[in-house]
Write a protein that holds these residues in place. Sequence first.
Motif: not given
Length: 193
Positions: A120-122, A171-172, A178-182, A185-189
């Motif tokens: 997804l990042k790519f 960066s923080k 990124t941690a909140k999104i992970r 959203v299910p399946g992103l862990r």
Amino acid sequence: MDAKMVVDLIYWRDIKKTGLVFGASLFLLLSMTIFSIVSVIAYLGLAVLSVTISFRIYRGILQAVQKSDDGHPFKACLEKDVAVSDELVHKYSDIGLGHVNHAITELRRLFLVQDLVDSLKFSVLMWLLTYVGALFNGLTLLIIALVAVFSIPVVYERHQAQIDHYLGIVSKQIRDVTAKIRAKVPGLRKKTE
């Protein structure tokens, strides 16, 4: 050319050498935005030939007037060995092959979605590059990259404390988002093995 020489060149340790390399590279890239690569190479070849032929004729006339026998003015350069050794070709071919293989492996991993988050990042990166490609052509990006390579390290060296402080804050924030999104959203862990 070793790594120390490249670093000295980028950090402007010898201003004359760096200025010559930067100026010649920038001139070449700017010339290629106006003329085709064939024209640029032909004009550069003609410029070098006009200088060397003029110098050879000048030295020949000077030797005739002074009745000296100094020989060919470029004798030292003509006697140098300019052949590229097999070892050097193999060394850099092996290094290049390693980079190509790594890039192919990484692209396979990204395109075949081995890790959903990285793919997804790519895809976001590719989407952003479509906008960059619409705004700039390849030569413009090369010119920007050249100016960045010769300016960013010097600016960073002079203002390292302030830049590191603000990069740490950014960066923080990115890690937190990124941690909140992970988490939401299910399946992103990431799978732990």
